[in-house]
Design a protein around this motif. Structure first.
Motif, PDB file in Angstrom:
ATOM      1  N   GLY A  91      43.823  45.745  35.242  1.00 10.66           N
ATOM      2  CA  GLY A  91      43.150  46.788  34.479  1.00 10.66           C
ATOM      3  C   GLY A  91      41.660  46.518  34.406  1.00 10.66           C
ATOM      4  N   GLU A  92      40.911  47.566  34.268  1.00  5.81           N
ATOM      5  CA  GLU A  92      39.446  47.470  34.205  1.00  5.81           C
ATOM      6  C   GLU A  92      38.973  46.531  33.094  1.00  5.81           C
ATOM      7  OE1 GLU A  92      35.660  50.532  33.621  1.00  5.81           O
ATOM      8  OE2 GLU A  92      37.691  51.227  33.172  1.00  5.81           O
ATOM      9  N   PHE A  93      39.688  46.505  31.983  1.00  2.00           N
ATOM     10  CA  PHE A  93      39.270  45.705  30.826  1.00  2.00           C
ATOM     11  C   PHE A  93      40.191  44.513  30.580  1.00  2.00           C
ATOM     12  CE2 PHE A  93      37.873  50.120  29.893  1.00  2.00           C
ATOM     13  CZ  PHE A  93      36.515  49.904  30.062  1.00  2.00           C
ATOM     14  N   ASP A  94      40.876  44.052  31.596  1.00  2.00           N
ATOM     15  CA  ASP A  94      41.798  42.914  31.469  1.00  2.00           C
ATOM     16  C   ASP A  94      40.989  41.630  31.309  1.00  2.00           C
ATOM     17  OD1 ASP A  94      43.730  40.919  31.699  1.00  2.00           O
ATOM     18  OD2 ASP A  94      44.797  41.935  33.316  1.00  2.00           O
ATOM     19  N   LEU A  95      41.123  40.992  30.152  1.00  2.00           N
ATOM     20  CA  LEU A  95      40.400  39.749  29.904  1.00  2.00           C
ATOM     21  C   LEU A  95      41.142  38.543  30.455  1.00  2.00           C
ATOM     22  CD1 LEU A  95      39.228  40.396  26.225  1.00  2.00           C
ATOM     23  CD2 LEU A  95      37.965  40.767  28.360  1.00  2.00           C
ATOM     24  N   ASN A  96      42.446  38.660  30.634  1.00  2.00           N
ATOM     25  CA  ASN A  96      43.247  37.564  31.176  1.00  2.00           C
ATOM     26  C   ASN A  96      43.104  37.457  32.695  1.00  2.00           C
ATOM     27  OD1 ASN A  96      45.447  35.501  30.790  1.00  2.00           O
ATOM     28  ND2 ASN A  96      46.417  36.858  32.267  1.00  2.00           N
ATOM     29  N   SER A  97      43.087  38.583  33.352  1.00  2.00           N
ATOM     30  CA  SER A  97      42.968  38.642  34.820  1.00  2.00           C
ATOM     31  C   SER A  97      41.824  39.586  35.159  1.00  2.00           C
ATOM     32  CB  SER A  97      44.274  39.158  35.431  1.00  2.00           C
ATOM     33  OG  SER A  97      45.373  38.393  34.998  1.00  2.00           O
ATOM     34  N   PRO A  98      40.587  39.134  34.982  1.00  2.00           N
ATOM     35  CA  PRO A  98      39.431  40.007  35.187  1.00  2.00           C
ATOM     36  C   PRO A  98      39.387  40.561  36.611  1.00  2.00           C
ATOM     37  CG  PRO A  98      38.759  37.864  34.310  1.00  2.00           C
ATOM     38  CD  PRO A  98      40.207  37.772  34.632  1.00  2.00           C
ATOM     39  N   PRO A  99      38.959  41.803  36.742  1.00  2.00           N
ATOM     40  CA  PRO A  99      38.919  42.425  38.066  1.00  2.00           C
ATOM     41  C   PRO A  99      38.200  41.595  39.130  1.00  2.00           C
ATOM     42  CG  PRO A  99      38.563  44.068  36.394  1.00  2.00           C
ATOM     43  CD  PRO A  99      38.581  42.739  35.688  1.00  2.00           C
ATOM     44  N   SER A 100      37.124  40.931  38.783  1.00  2.00           N
ATOM     45  CA  SER A 100      36.408  40.145  39.799  1.00  2.00           C
ATOM     46  C   SER A 100      37.269  38.994  40.317  1.00  2.00           C
ATOM     47  CB  SER A 100      35.091  39.607  39.232  1.00  2.00           C
ATOM     48  OG  SER A 100      35.345  38.787  38.096  1.00  2.00           O
ATOM     49  N   ALA A 101      38.022  38.353  39.433  1.00  2.00           N
ATOM     50  CA  ALA A 101      38.893  37.251  39.851  1.00  2.00           C
ATOM     51  C   ALA A 101      40.069  37.758  40.678  1.00  2.00           C
ATOM     52  CB  ALA A 101      39.403  36.489  38.631  1.00  2.00           C
ATOM     53  N   VAL A 102      40.641  38.879  40.271  1.00  2.00           N
ATOM     54  CA  VAL A 102      41.776  39.441  41.013  1.00  2.00           C
ATOM     55  C   VAL A 102      41.319  39.922  42.387  1.00  2.00           C
ATOM     56  CG1 VAL A 102      43.572  41.209  41.000  1.00  2.00           C
ATOM     57  CG2 VAL A 102      42.994  40.001  38.892  1.00  2.00           C
ATOM     58  N   ALA A 103      40.151  40.521  42.465  1.00  2.00           N
ATOM     59  CA  ALA A 103      39.610  40.961  43.755  1.00  2.00           C
ATOM     60  C   ALA A 103      39.396  39.767  44.685  1.00  2.00           C
ATOM     61  CB  ALA A 103      38.307  41.720  43.559  1.00  2.00           C
ATOM     62  N   ALA A 104      38.892  38.680  44.141  1.00  2.00           N
ATOM     63  CA  ALA A 104      38.683  37.472  44.952  1.00  2.00           C
ATOM     64  C   ALA A 104      40.015  36.928  45.457  1.00  2.00           C
ATOM     65  CB  ALA A 104      37.943  36.409  44.146  1.00  2.00           C
ATOM     66  N   CYS A 105      41.035  36.968  44.632  1.00  2.00           N
ATOM     67  CA  CYS A 105      42.361  36.503  45.060  1.00  2.00           C
ATOM     68  C   CYS A 105      42.928  37.408  46.151  1.00  2.00           C
ATOM     69  CB  CYS A 105      43.320  36.454  43.881  1.00  2.00           C
ATOM     70  SG  CYS A 105      42.974  35.107  42.735  1.00  2.00           S
ATOM     71  N   ALA A 106      42.686  38.701  46.049  1.00  2.00           N
ATOM     72  CA  ALA A 106      43.190  39.637  47.063  1.00  2.00           C
ATOM     73  C   ALA A 106      42.613  39.314  48.435  1.00  2.00           C
ATOM     74  CB  ALA A 106      42.854  41.072  46.667  1.00  2.00           C
ATOM     75  N   GLU A 107      41.404  38.802  48.453  1.00  2.00           N
ATOM     76  CA  GLU A 107      40.759  38.461  49.722  1.00  2.00           C
ATOM     77  C   GLU A 107      41.408  37.254  50.403  1.00  2.00           C
ATOM     78  OE1 GLU A 107      36.568  38.079  49.160  1.00  2.00           O
ATOM     79  OE2 GLU A 107      36.386  40.086  48.319  1.00  2.00           O
ATOM     80  N   LEU A 108      42.217  36.511  49.681  1.00  2.00           N
ATOM     81  CA  LEU A 108      42.892  35.354  50.271  1.00  2.00           C
ATOM     82  C   LEU A 108      44.046  35.762  51.186  1.00  2.00           C
ATOM     83  CD1 LEU A 108      43.059  33.091  47.102  1.00  2.00           C
ATOM     84  CD2 LEU A 108      41.466  32.890  49.022  1.00  2.00           C
TER      85      LEU A 108
END
Length: 68
Positions: A18-35
């Motif tokens: 989610g846009e406002f997810d504090l547990n899994s912030p979008p920037s961190a999830v996006a970086a993981c997707a790149e893996l």
């Protein structure tokens, strides 16, 4: 070892937050997707940590489009 395992995974992977997810912030999830070779990152606008509860219709549509 985990990074190598993720990099070696050849299947599609959906990483959703989610846009406002504090547990899994979008920037961190996006970086993981790149893996992943076939990683797809989706950020649900206006949602927090439980996007399926914040906007079930939008969540279902995004996941369904990935699965089809």
């Amino acid at each position: 070892m985990t990074w190598a395992g993720l990099a070696g995974f050849e299947g599609p992977a959906l990483l959703f937050t989610g846009e406002f997810d504090l547990n899994s912030p979008p920037s961190a999830v996006a970086a993981c997707a790149e893996l992943f070779h076939r990683g797809t990152f989706v950020e649900q606008p206006g949602a927090g940590h439980c996007p399926w509860a914040d906007d079930p219709g939008r969540f279902v549509a995004a996941v369904a489009s990935f699965l089809v």
